[in-house]
Structures are given as structure tokens and as C-alpha cells.
Design an enzyme around this catalytic site. Structure first.
Site, PDB file in Angstrom:
ATOM      1  N   GLU C 143       0.812  -1.229   0.000  1.00  0.00           N
ATOM      2  CA  GLU C 143       0.000   0.000   0.000  1.00  0.00           C
ATOM      3  C   GLU C 143       0.843   1.277   0.000  1.00  0.00           C
ATOM      4  O   GLU C 143       0.803   2.072   0.948  1.00  0.00           O
ATOM      5  CB  GLU C 143      -0.951  -0.012   1.208  1.00  0.00           C
ATOM      6  N   GLU C 297      -6.256  -8.201  -0.762  1.00  0.00           N
ATOM      7  CA  GLU C 297      -6.776  -8.228   0.601  1.00  0.00           C
ATOM      8  C   GLU C 297      -8.287  -8.042   0.510  1.00  0.00           C
ATOM      9  O   GLU C 297      -8.773  -6.936   0.305  1.00  0.00           O
ATOM     10  CB  GLU C 297      -6.132  -7.129   1.460  1.00  0.00           C
TER      11      GLU C 297
END
Lengths: 669, 669, 669
Positions: C143, C297
Site C-alpha cells: 500500500e 486483501e
């Protein structure tokens, strides 16, 4: 002896005025004065140069009017010369910025230079006043608080407590996000610039911050104990609401707990005063040492620094003082004598106005002084007798500050709500530590015991086993003492005694709630919000179920018969109707007698001296209220009365009764 | 001569475009242009290397189209080379952080290096343009402001002003919290990291911050006065709302006050414009030197940096310009000529669009230019005649910023509310300093004179004694000039003239109010909020009493006959009904003639030139309004008219009349 | 092959547990596991000392249960030893403060020391696992995000990109406020201490911040490409809402886009999930490379750090996974396997509880695993076919973050509102970059193209000319690529194709709106807010006019026939009724077939594999819904069914159909 007095700063006023002040104090019935609290720069104008003569003279004047003296050590506010010389003695904030000069409470309690200066001034004062006949004791510093983000001191504390980095890495689970520490100097303090921290590190840091003040206080206590063995040692704490220090630890070293009680807020302007919040403050302070306490700063007028609070209504200053006494105070010291003309606290109003006028506040206190003269000896040393205890865990409180779980989840608010429900029924409550002996109680409430050690868990289980009634609420038993989530179903170590397992939980959005359907169909309007544990009973009985969402019909509230007692588990944050139902159930299970709920603002509380009961009827409402008393048993010792059994309590008024000790509460409704 | 013009930045545009711009300016009726305000990097591209040729050519082009020029000194925005060379020249914020490069107004006015560079560029410009025929004057810097937390400069200022630390310790009452200073270098500035400061220190710091700009401005004025004796010197101020500089001090050194008038806000998007707020801005700016002023930046389009304001409605730009003239402006300079394509102010719209189109805003101003050609000579130099004065105390304003007493207590809001009540009745008001000569007025209002010196108190008392009508409001006379609470009952030095003592006061919670029962039973709905003084008359008459709380029936509003005049004391923050009643009473006591209250958005204002009255009828509403005029006395000189005495004023429209000077207002309703 | 798996951190759990975990994974139907994402301190406990054995063993255990492995490079969280050694490797915030240790993502991507350490660990891992049979690919870091206010790196970037200060001074218009830079070291980063910055500098700084991560990612890709040519390389992005990186740039270097999809928020507790927001996330991620993507995710339970989100309702975890597939996912990896007991993410819930219980969430995913086994092969590699494209410009988004123009103006909110209007009609949408080839589309929407280059403008014009339908909205074409306002009427380079000029504009106060009167009188309740362009058609037809304010009757919405196509210009921020009308018009002009608007929470989406259509019926409502299908064409391949053509979709339920590819959508309503 009951102590009734005032906080006084002679150094703020011309010496010519002191005698008139002392005369007015005596006229008000005062017998004690606190002095010297912030007077460091007057006592030690330059490093190592002391100047006590002015204080000697002030004590002399006061003593000549019958005052005894509690001296404050002046360490809460260091002189400019000290902080300029030791710029690293300033406290560090969560932002990583050091505090700068300009207010008070700006020092780091772990700073060696500051500690050296502290030793010097405290020793000098102790030496000077150890045998002074008017001096009876010491208040150390003032309102300890604030977290000091001092990384080296935190590391020293960790090292002393845990010894090795391996222990710390294991305890905090530093495998997560690669935080494995290989050198002590790598360990950070949880600065705001560091983001949401490891919860284990954060909880240990909060404990360190608390311990830093406990340790700093001990440094002063050690000196005073040695030099002044006959003096009482206290510190002025800040009641239940103050969250940053484990007050059980802080109180352990003191002879006497005292605290500062300001019902009309300081930081904000509050329209309404919650009497149960004040009562909880007193109960908590009494509970720290299970002993009578003092109010060292009782509100004497509107509070305020840059903002002025609502002024106390006529009667409130006296009412609040009597409420403190009802909950165990053996000393009331008003803050402050005369409203300051200079400095940050210009609007922290005293009994006299800025211009020295004794107005309605002085008159109110003076009238109370007359009453105290007649009842003080009966009150002093009497006890509050409680059958219910509430367990206050600073570990849980710290950990829920670090991780509130839900923005609406507040440990102190839940504690307060549960206490309020008892307070409205006139139930006396002791606030106790997680390691307290519970054997004397019939019912125990353990709100949100988020961090739970094995000793406390065993004590609670034993309490129930031996016949007690226990209430456990949501987020109990979630963490071990390292702030690690337990490796077993929730409520963890309490699952057995509660006979229940938390299958799942749901964190609710702001404003959402879930109706709770109780087995007792007479209860209406019960609901939970903020948090919903979805419970599976393992032996316990379901007495409340969710009425909505996908867990409609699942258990929310259970009761478990365990040994000779019972444990209630409440899986949600309850509204008023649910709190009422749960508390009634708990009191019934515990066999705790109590009055009906009063919603009229009248508080009834009691102290006992041998077989004499002293009953305080306190009207917190702005209108007069009626109270019934048993005239055969009680006589009115404070307050107007006409001999009938229906007493009218004036707005913000107080009635005090004396009578036989048994069953007192049931008779006064 | 009436000045009508525009702010222009030739350095932002290709030189080829300049002539067309100048032609369009001339076509709009402009006769003056402000230039060079932020052009330091163009004028001195490297240290000591000057480049004036481009500015010479720009002035040449403009002058060839009939423009006169006001030059800005460019010191509000230093070139990168300067700030990189002198990093300690950056201003320091309350957080203790220095400003970093990227905007404007980033310098410390006390920094010696910055002051040296300032001298050099100002001297060079003065030398270059001292005899230029088109140049008529100077605007120094731009919109002085911001507080500079420069501790050494503060200490120097203290030293100059007070001489000794003993004086300072006494003045600030540093005995409080051990703040006694024993070395100049110990004295802090009140950083946010230092907590709520000593109020005496804070007020002196605010004064120092104001003086720092006054002093920096004087540095430039001294150079310009000496080199360019024939030029007018101004600075563009920011009206009544700007709180950080004592504008009476700043204006004292100037020849001419000018200011920047942006009715549609900058930082926020405002739906509504309050005409009385604009009017108060003009009145304040006129009052600084009791002389006509200029609007140096008159709003020419939507304002905006990252956020764009509501666009001015058709008519508003002209309306606001006429309103300024009505209140005493002798010059209107629009900001800015063309909307910038680059830089932070891309959305601070000018008269031309980004693409150089002259659209409806240009057309509106051009039409006004025609009108100015016919009336300008009559207007210039005419006077506003006021019988009412309002005392504006920056000391009180600073001190109430430091200690608002109640979060809802705002000095400027109360000032504005009182002014608005007068403005709605068409009453002309002078805004005057606390040291002003009041002898010319019939009525004086002194809102919240929180800090009050003996001279002002004596002047106000003398004003009443000689027959004036005075209005004093809550929190008057609380502090002496050191920001120390006075040692006498409030309102302190005004208690005598007001015939009243503040027995106690109450600070109200947000949203709370207390009804006020007036002796004049015809008034309904009067109430106070925020603050309630509980008054005891000492000679004065009670004309308003509290209707609630524990002080129900106690005095809230009094009047005292004193000498030949009267003093009103208003002990609360009044709502509209109470303000109306108080102001009507004041005007009656003072014998001030005035019209009825107008709530329709029409403002009527007047200037006088000898025995000629110039009447401005300004319609701030989005709908047409009717106004009656006396045709025998007045003739219409601006605006459409059909000869009847019932005039229709279009939405956002203006009618201007000329006639005989006496009784003018009474005839126009 | 369809990938179905989970994120796993074996280093958090005792090695004895690994086998049981792997067994449960296999039982759930998983075939892929992501490992090692944050394991730097385990892989390199001290500088240069590597420890891979534990990871070897973990892979071994997982592979023995049939799992393939994606390895994360662990650079998102550096070990304490690294950051302690290189304190200048910390990222700098807008305040100018460096991040301190305690969380993750704390490094500066431009720091040379950090980049050296990155090379070493990535090379070591690549070397170790290049030929491991179970390892199929790499996730780089985690991220990427945050802006790093690293002035020297910014200057280096500027130098590389623009070469000379003259170019930069011209580009940014530094003549404004004297900001002309004469040395590279003078150029600041736009710190919050610097005030509102020059918009050109700010936009280039935002681009630099984005490029810093693109560049840092490339450093890792270059190593992995060279060492592990057979492995797939991805990074886990954060969907449409993440604003700080130009994801088209970031994706360009990757083999595969994957992203993290958390419908129930993280930072706040959201009551409601907007299905169209999730769909836009998927469409954006698919559009980055116009290729199937993974959810790396996928939400497996309540999210949370210090605050816990609302728990996913029964069915939601599976529903969200199917929705991802419907929009083009070829891999679903749940985050995380077991809820962590330690660390900041203690409450980021996995499929197993803290105590390792597989509860309802595990069961739900396991049931889906069964379904995936039967349909996975059909789904993998199938395509989403869209006739409508939306142009996503990070330049416009960055520039509108710098200057929102109006506090209510949000680029992503407008983008989302337009997308939602299409989504409710079941219209498939591709999200494309400003440089995309538009030739395959029938309709294109370009929301608020505030910054517009000539290439994009020409492409849009060409698209219309060749027959396409284009929608342009307010604040289009305002700026060139230097963030300079264009020197022509708005919408600048799009004025020609739109046949309209923005005469003026108005920025509305919060809460204000202006009714829009449409030519099509059947539309009711249309209104604009926030911003109103006042339009003058230059060839275009007016189809909507303002109903209020001074521009009542002026054009707000226009359509222009241009070449073979049409361009709509919408000059305001539309409410729902206006959006419906505008989108209906656009789809009609473009000839895009679509269903009616569904407001019942049912989403219908399709993928195609050759001439087979896979239709996903997704019920986002908490109640069952009815859907009609053509039984002759479609058969149900996932979900309960009884053979009728009226299907009941359970709450949060999914039905999946397979059938012929043409006209599929029209048959399912």
C-alpha cells in the site's frame, strides 16, 4: 478533629492585609490554612538562597488567629531561573515538542536536575518547619499529571521492570510489522508523529508515565518522613475523572488522600452539575486508602482562567461541602481565600472578591462554619459502610484510552453510568482496586475489565463462589497484562464464572442501537448501543436477547449460578432502562437492601460512628423537595425543622440527622 | 480631486498588452493606478542589483493615458534570495515554529537584516521616483499583520518601555506561580506550548506585536518623507475586523488611511453581506485620523485563493463603492485589473477575466466612472458629520482576546451589534480612540471597556458631567493598563459616573439567556445572554431587571443622572429587543435626532460640503425599495428619477441627492 | 486458473500451529497464500545477516497442502536497527516534522540509504526463491502512499524534468509575489508552515510525490524481473478512493494489478456500504491495465486498529468477493487468516478468531471455496465488456485537492456520483486514463477535467467527431498542465467541441442550490449546487437553464452536435434528478443499451468468455429480492434455484448464471 479551612497565598497580598484576612478566617470558623503551594520563587529567589522570613511571619499571623497550617511543597511551578538553567527539565508532549515557560506543571518528573533542585527546596522547608507548632502537615506539589514523552526515562523503566529485550519483544509481539528491538535505544515513545502504536508498548508507556509521578512523589515523601515524622503527608489529587495516573499507586505512599473538587467545570462552561459524578469522585478518593479524606480545594466561587464558569448558585458551595462530608471527608479546605488580581487564575474566584469584599459566598461558608463547630467532632473519623464495590482498573482504563474499540466506548462513562444507577437508589459504593479484598461485599461490579490479570480473575471467581453477586460488562477479559489479546474465547478468564462465551461481537455506528428483549417482560425500552457481544451460554441462563440485526434472538445478558453466588454478564453498552434492570437484578442477587430510585435530585447518604448513624439529606435541585424521616429514630442536627416527619429541604439545601445506625436508609425516603 | 482607479501588476503580463490595458482603464474613467506592490524580485533580482526600466516603461504607458500612480513598496513579499540568505528573518508563529517560504508576509518586522534590506529597496525606489511627474504617493508594504513570537525583540521592547525587571514583576504579578523574573532572558513569549499565560505578559506581548509593525512602517516612512516630501504616504489597512494591530497607532504616522474592502469574504463563502459591517469598516477607517480615506482595494469580483467566494451580484460592486464614498472615501481603487493566471491569487478576480475579456464587472465600473466624472469634485473633501461616537479600545480588544471570560463574549461582535442598531436608524457614528476629545458629541458608547486607564475614565466622566449621554456595557473597568483586576468594585473607575456597583456576575452556558424586564413595559422580548452582571445601584435608577435565575429581580440595566448628563450601564450581552431599547434611550438622553429603524436593507448616509448635503440612498436588498424625498430641497444627481418624491431604488441600486444641509436626514425616510 | 486464498503471517504464530492452519486452508478450498509481507526483522535480524530457514519451512508446510505462494517484499516496515541507523530515512510530513518510529510506512522513498537496504533485502529474497516450485510471484512493499516533503529530492526531480530555473519561473508564474527563484536550493516544498502555495509548484510537488513511489517500486521491479523472470509482479493498491498516487503510472510497471478491498471502513465506523463505490474500485483497478486483477486483501472480518468497524453481515464477505469477480477479478485473497493477538492490527479481524476458532466467517468462505472449484476455470481470463468510459485524471484530482474552488467541490465525489448513476442501470464502465484510446466506446464521461493537456482535448474532440457521445462537467479545461489558468474562455480547449463558453461562474454557499429547468419538462426536481457556470452557447443547444439568482434563465446544460457525435456540457454540480436526466441523455446519444434504474440494492454485472456470458446477480440489500431471468438462455451455476424464471436472491446473496453472450443484460431485470 474536623478540619475546616481555606487555601491562602499571603505572597500575593500586601503584608498589611494579612491580619484582617486572618481575622475574617477565624470569624468564618476556619481552623486550617494551606500555604506556600506555589511560592518557590519567594522561598528561593536565586539558586541556593533561601528566604523564609515572610512565610514565618504569615504563619505567625494565622496561628495567632487559631489556624493550623498545611504547607505545600512548591515544586509544581519552578522559578524562571531554574528552568532557564535546565532547559531539558521541561516536560515533552506527545507531539515530541517540549513545553515552554509560561504556566505551571512544566517539568519532567524524571529529570535529574529537577529532582536535585526538588530535594534542596524540600529539605530546606522540612528543616525550617519540622518543629513549628502551627504546622501539621504537607501537601506535596500540586495536582500531579500529564504524560512526559521522555524516551530515555521510559527505557530505564523498561529495563528495570523487564530486564531483557527478549522479554519485551515477546511481550509486545514485535514480530508484527518488523518492530523487533535489538538495542534499548531503539525503543520509541509513542509520539503522535509515530502513528497508531503497538498496544503493548503504549500500555507500558502509560504505566511508566504514571509511575514517573509516583516515583517523584516518593522522592519528596522520603525527605519529609525522615525530617518531620510527626506531620501528615498528602497530595491533592483530581478525583475519578482524572485519567493519567494510577491513583491507587499514588495514594499508597501517602498518609492522607486529599482532592480538588470543582463541580462547576474549569475548561468548559457547564450548565448542569451531576451529583452522582461528584459522589463518585468522593467514593473513589475514599477508596484509594479505604479511609476518610480531605477536600483540599473545595469550590468557593466560579472557576476560570481565560473562561469563567457558571457561578455557584446560592447554597451550592455549602451543599457540595456537605456532600463531601457525607461521602467520607474529614476536612474541607476552600480554594481560595481571595480572588487573585494577577496571574493566569485571575478568574478562579475565592471567597472574597477581587476588591476584598466578603460577599454572599463568604457568608454562606461562614454560616456553615457555625454548623461545623457543633457537628465536626461527631463527624470526624466516622465511616461510610458499603455493601457494594466497583472495581476500578487503571490498566483497563489506560488500555481503552489507547484502543477505544468504538469511538463511543468510554471506560469512565460506563463506570459513571453504573455508579449513577446505584447512587439514585442511595446505595453506598466503595471503589476498589483490582487487587482489593472483596470479602466484605455482597455485590461487586467490574465494568469493562479489558485488561485482566489472573489474580483479579481468581478473586472475582472466588467472590462469586463464596456467595457474592458479580456484574461483568462487555470487553472484559480481552487482554492479558501485556495488552495482548487472550488465546481463549472471551470474556477470557471470566468465561468460567460467567458461564458464557462471546461468539462474535459487533461495533455499532454512532447513533445506532439494538433493542434488548428481557426475560422480565415488565421492563420496557431496554436497548444497547456502541458494542454488542453475541453470547453463547455455557451453563449460564439468558435473561436478555437482541431484538434486531442479524443476531436478533441471540443472548445479550446472562446470569450464571456459580458456587454459592451469581455472575451477570452484560454484553452491550446499556441505556437507562437496561441499566436499571441489570442493577436491580444484581442487588437482588446480592441481597443488598436499598431505597427506590429517586429522580428528584435528592441524595441520601450516611456515615456511621459506632452505633450512631449520621444521615445527610442533600437537595441538588433548584426547587424545594420533601423527604420523610422517622422522627422516633432521628433528630435533625443541621437544617431548619418543625418537628414533623415530612421535612422540606430547600433548594440546594442540606438536612443532617443523627440516630441509630441500623436500617437507617430504609427509613428515609 | 476624487481618485478613481485600479490596482495593476504589469509584471504579470506581456509588455505588448500594457497599452490596451491602459486604454481600457481610461475608458473606464480611471485616473489613478497602484503599481509595484509585490515586485521586489523584479526590482532587485539579485542583492544590490536594481532593475527599474520595466517599471519606468509601465508608468510611461499609464501616464500617457492620463493615470497618476501610487507606488507600493514591495516589502510584503521578499524574493527567495533574501529569505534564503537570512533564514532567521522569518516570522515565528505561536507554536514556536518559523514560517517557511511559499506565500507572502513571512518576515519578522524586528529582524535587523530584513530591516536593512528594506531600507535599501525603499531608498532606491524613492530616489528613482521622487520627482516623477506621474507619481503622487506611496503605499507602504501591504496589509501589515500577524503576531511575531520573537522573544529577543519582545525583551528589547519591554526594556525600553519599563526599564527594570522589578517594574515588570510588579506589573504582571509574577508572585503568582513563581514566575518572578531575575534576568531579562528568562522572559518568554506566550507560545502555545507554554499554556495559558500570565494575562499581563500576554497583553504587553500583544502590544509589542502591534508596535513592531508600527515601528517597521515608520522606518519606511522616515525614508520616504525625507526623499519625497511632496508625496502622500499611506498603507492599506484591513478595516474594523482586523484585530492584531492598534490601528490608531499605525495611522498616526500616515498622511492618508486607505483600506481593503472585501464584502464577500475571502476565507469562507458567505451567503449574506451585512451592510452595517461594511459601514463600520468605513467609519473606523475614517475615524483613525478623522479625515477622508481611500479604499485602496475595492472588491472587483469574487475573491479566492484555493476557495472562490460567492460572486458579487450585478450592482454590488458599484453599490459598495458608493457606500464607501458615503462614509467618507475620497478615493476608490479596484482590486485588481485583470484576474491573475498564475500564483496563489488565481481566483481573486479582477475587472477583466483571465482571458482579458471586459465583462459585466468592467461594464458596471465603467458606468460608475461616468458618474464620478460629474460628481467627483463635489464629493472630494466633503465631511461626514456625526453626533454619536463609539470608543474603540485595542487594549480592551487584545485583553478580551486573551481572556474572553465566556466563549460567547466577543468584543468586536458587541461593538458591531451596537453599531448596527444605530446604523439601522441612519445615525452617523464616529469611531474614536480612548484618548479622543469627546466634546463634539451628544452621545458616546463605550462597549466593554475591559482595560481602562485613568485618563479615559476621567474623559468619559467629564463628558457626562458636561451634559453628554454615555452607554457603558458589561466587563467595563475590570482591568488597569497592566491587565490587573482593579482593587475596587466594578465597573471600577466608571462606578461613580454610572452610579452602580457590580455585586456579582454570572457567566452563562452556551444557548442560555435571561429575560430582562424593562421599566418601559412596552418593550417585549428583551433578554441577555453570555454574561450577567448583578447590579446594585449607588445613585443610579434601575430600568431593567433580570427575570430569571437566582438573581431574578436584581438590576441589569441602570441610568444615572450625573452632572448635566446621563450614564447608562448595561450589565449583559443584549439581544435585539434590548439593544433597540437601550439605544433609543441613549439617543433620547443625548438629544440625537434620527430616523426610524429601517429593516428593508436601505441605508441612508450623508456627507456635507459647506451648506450642501450629499445624500446617498443605498439599496442593499436584492429587490427594489421605495424611498421618499423632499423634492423642494433635493435634486437627484446619480440614479434614474422621474421627478416625483417617491423614488424607486433598484436592487443593489444607488440614488444620490444634493440639497441644503440642515435636517437632511429627517426628510428622507 | 482462478486464485483463491489468504494472507498469512506464520511468523506471528508458534511453528507447531502451521500445519493445522494449512490443513484448514486446504479445507476452505484455498490454492494461494501471500507471505512475508512485513517480515524484514525476521528475514534480516541484523544488518547483512539473513535468516530464511523459518520461511522455507513455512512454505514447505503450505505447499504440502497444495498452496502456491506470493511473497511480499518486506520494505513497508523497516526493522528498528535500520531506522535507528539512518534517522534521515524517515518520511517528512507537510508540517515539516519527520515521522518517528512506531508504525509502518515511515520511510522516505527517495532516501539513498533506504534504497540501498531495499536492494539488499530484495536481492537476497529473489536469490533465495527464484526457483522455488511453490513461489509464483511477488507483491512489492504494501500500500504505497503518503507524501514525503523531501525538498532536496523535489529539487532533483524538478531539475531532471525541467532543466532550468527559467522554465520553472515561467511555468509557475513566479513574478507573482516576488517568488522568482535564482538558485535551485531556494525552491521550497509546500509545507503547511508556508501558507497557501503557488498552485503550479504545488501540482508539480504532488506529481513528484507520486513519482517518488513509482520510482521506488521500479527499483524493486528491476531486481525481481532480472532474477525471477518467471514470476508475476504485483503491488497491492488501494482502489479508486486513494488520492495520492497516479495509479496509471504505478500500474504501468507491474504485471498484475491487485488491490485491498475493505467495504467496511477502517478509520471510521460506517453504517452503510455503497455497492457502487465498491464497483468503482474494481472498475478503476481493472482499468489501470485494462486486464483482470486480483483482490489481494479481501475483507474477512471487521477492520480496526484502535477502533473496530461494523462487522460484515452474514453473506457479505462472499457477496463482496463475487462482486469483485463480476468486475474482473481473477484472484481473491482474504486478509487475514487469523486475527492477530499482538500489534497495531489486533482488531483487523481474520477468518479465524484470536483463539483460532473457525467461526461463521470461515464457514462462509469455505462454502464459497466449493463453488469456486466448480466455476473458477470458466471465470478466469473472461472479460468485462464496456461501451462507456470515464476519464480519470490524477492531474485534475491533484489540482482540485490543491484548490477545491468551493469547499463542497470534490473530484472523487463527482466521479462517484456519475458512476453511481450508470451503475444503478447496470451499465458497464471502463475507467481510463486521459491518454487512453477511446475508439472502442460509445459514450465517454470526463468529470471536471480541471487540468487538461492538448492531447487529451484533441482525443475527446476526435471521439465526438467520429460519432461518440461526450459529457463534460463544470471546471473542465480551466488549467494547462502547469496549473496555469488558460488564456481563453472556459471550458478552454473543450469550448469548441462543447459549443459553449462559460461567461461567468458563481461559487455557492454551503446548503444553497439553484433549480434547473430542463427542456424536457417531464423531469422534476433537478437542481445544481456548489458551482454554477453561466453559459453562453456558441453553436450548442440549451437543454437546461437556471431557475434562480441573477442568472435565472441563463444556460446551465447544453448539447452540441459536433461531427458525427454530440457533446454535453453540464455547468453545475448536479443533484440526483439532474444526474439521471443527463446520463439518460448521454446514453441515448451514444446508443448505449441499458436496463432501467434499480433502487433495490440488486446489482447485475457480466463477464464474457468468448460467446459465453457469465451473469452475476448480487443482492446488496438486507432483504431478499426478486429477479427475472430468461430460462431459455441462462442456467444457474451458483445459488439456489427452483427452475422458474423468477429468482429469489437472498439477503446479501449471489446468483450466478451462464448463457449466450448477446443481449444478456436486457434479459435480466
Amino acid at each position: 478533629m474536623f478540619y475546616f479551612g481555606v487555601d491562602y497565598y499571603p505572597e500575593h497580598w500586601p503584608e498589611e492585609r494579612w491580619n484582617e484576612d486572618a481575622r475574617l478566617m477565624a470569624e468564618a470558623g476556619f481552623n486550617v490554612v494551606r500555604l506556600a503551594e506555589f511560592a518557590w520563587s519567594r522561598l528561593e529567589p536565586d539558586e541556593g538562597t533561601f528566604s523564609f522570613e515572610w512565610l514565618d511571619r504569615a504563619i505567625e499571623v494565622l496561628a495567632s488567629h487559631g489556624m493550623q497550617v498545611v504547607l505545600g511543597t512548591p515544586t509544581a511551578s519552578a522559578p524562571p531561573w531554574l528552568m532557564t538553567k535546565h532547559p531539558d527539565a521541561f516536560l515533552t508532549r506527545a507531539s515530541g515538542d517540549a513545553v515552554t515557560y509560561g504556566n505551571r506543571r512544566n517539568y519532567s518528573p524524571s529529570n535529574e536536575a529537577y529532582r536535585d533542585h526538588t530535594r534542596r527546596i524540600v529539605e530546606a522547608m522540612a528543616q525550617r518547619y519540622r518543629e513549628h507548632p502551627a504546622v501539621i502537615g504537607w501537601q506535596i506539589d500540586n495536582e500531579f499529571g500529564d504524560r512526559d514523552y521522555d524516551a530515555p526515562a521510559f527505557r530505564r523503566w523498561l529495563r528495570r521492570r523487564f530486564g531483557s529485550l527478549d522479554v519485551i519483544n515477546e511481550r509486545w509481539g514485535t514480530a508484527f510489522w518488523s518492530h523487533t528491538y535489538t538495542d534499548w535505544d531503539q525503543i520509541p515513545v509513542p509520539l503522535s508523529t509515530g502513528g497508531v502504536p503497538n498496544p503493548g508498548l503504549a500500555l507500558d508507556f502509560y504505566r511508566f508515565c504514571s509511575d514517573a509521578y509516583v516515583d517523584y512523589q516518593r522522592l519528596q515523601i522520603d525527605i519529609l518522613r525522615e525530617r518531620c515524622p510527626g506531620h501528615v503527608i498528602t497530595h491533592n489529587l483530581m478525583g475519578f475523572r482524572y485519567p493519567l495516573i494510577d491513583y491507587f499507586d499514588l495514594a499508597a505512599d501517602l498518609d492522607l488522600v486529599s482532592w480538588d473538587n470543582y463541580p462547576r467545570g474549569f475548561w468548559n462552561i457547564a450548565a448542569d452539575v451531576d451529583p452522582s459524578a461528584l459522589a463518585l469522585g468522593h467514593a473513589t478518593m475514599r477508596g484509594l486508602k479505604d479511609r476518610p479524606f480531605w477536600v483540599m480545594e473545595a469550590q468557593a466561587g466560579a472557576g476560570g482562567w481565560d473562561i469563567v464558569s457558571v457561578a455557584p448558585k446560592p447554597g451550592e458551595i455549602r451543599l457540595w461541602a456537605y456532600q463531601a462530608i457525607a461521602h467520607g471527608a474529614d476536612g474541607i479546605v476552600f480554594f481560595r481565600w481571595r480572588t487573585a488580581r494577577h496571574g493566569t487564575e485571575q478568574y478562579w474566584h475565592g471567597l472574597l472578591e477581587h476588591d476584598a469584599r466578603p460577599g454572599r459566598r463568604y457568608d454562606e461558608v461562614k454560616a456553615m462554619g457555625q454548623e461545623i463547630r457543633s457537628i465536626g467532632a461527631d463527624v470526624a473519623g466516622s465511616k461510610v459502610h458499603a455493601e457494594v464495590a466497583m472495581v476500578l482498573s487503571y490498566d483497563a482504563r489506560f488500555a481503552l484510552e489507547i484502543q477505544p474499540n468504538n469511538p463511543g466506548f468510554s471506560y469512565p462513562d460506563q463506570f459513571q453510568a453504573l455508579y449513577r444507577t446505584l447512587h439514585r437508589r442511595g446505595v453506598a459504593v466503595d471503589v476498589v482496586s483490582p487487587s482489593a479484598d472483596l470479602s466484605a461485599y455482597r455485590a461487586v461490579i467490574a465494568p469493562a475489565l479489558y485488561v485482566l490479570g489472573e489474580g483479579t480473575a481468581a478473586a472475582l471467581e472466588g467472590f462469586v463462589e463464596r456467595g457474592g453477586a458479580l456484574l461483568v460488562t462487555a470487553r472484559a477479559g480481552v487482554k492479558d497484562e501485556g495488552n495482548v489479546v487472550v488465546d481463549r474465547p472471551l470474556p477470557g478468564l471470566l468465561a468460567n464464572v460467567c458461564g458464557v462465551v462471546v461468539e462474535e461481537y459487533d461495533s455499532l455506528p454512532a447513533g445506532a442501537s439494538n433493542p434488548i428483549v428481557l426475560a422480565d417482560a415488565s421492563v420496557r425500552g431496554a436497548a444497547g448501543s456502541v458494542w454488542c457481544d453475541i453470547l453463547t451460554p455455557h451453563g449460564g441462563d439468558v435473561i436478555g436477547r437482541y431484538g434486531g440485526d442479524h443476531y436478533e434472538g441471540r443472548a445479550a445478558l446472562t446470569v450464571n449460578a456459580f458456587g454459592a453466588g451469581h455472575a451477570l454478564y452484560l454484553g452491550t453498552v446499556a441505556n437507562g432502562a437496561l441499566l436499571d434492570a441489570v442493577i436491580e437484578r444484581l442487588l437482588t442477587l446480592g441481597g443488598v437492601e436499598h431505597g427506590p430510585r429517586r429522580d428528584d435530585g435528592v441524595e441520601i447518604a450516611m456515615r456511621r460512628q459506632g452505633d450512631t448513624a449520621l444521615v445527610f439529606v442533600l437537595n441538588h435541585a433548584a426547587e424545594a423537595r420533601m423527604v420523610h424521616i422517622d422522627r422516633d429514630r432521628y433528630r435533625v442536627i443541621v437544617g431548619d425543622h418543625d418537628g414533623t416527619s415530612e421535612l422540606t429541604v430547600p433548594p440546594f439545601g442540606v438536612i443532617m440527622l443523627s440516630g441509630r445506625a441500623d436500617d437507617a436508609r430504609a427509613e428515609t425516603t
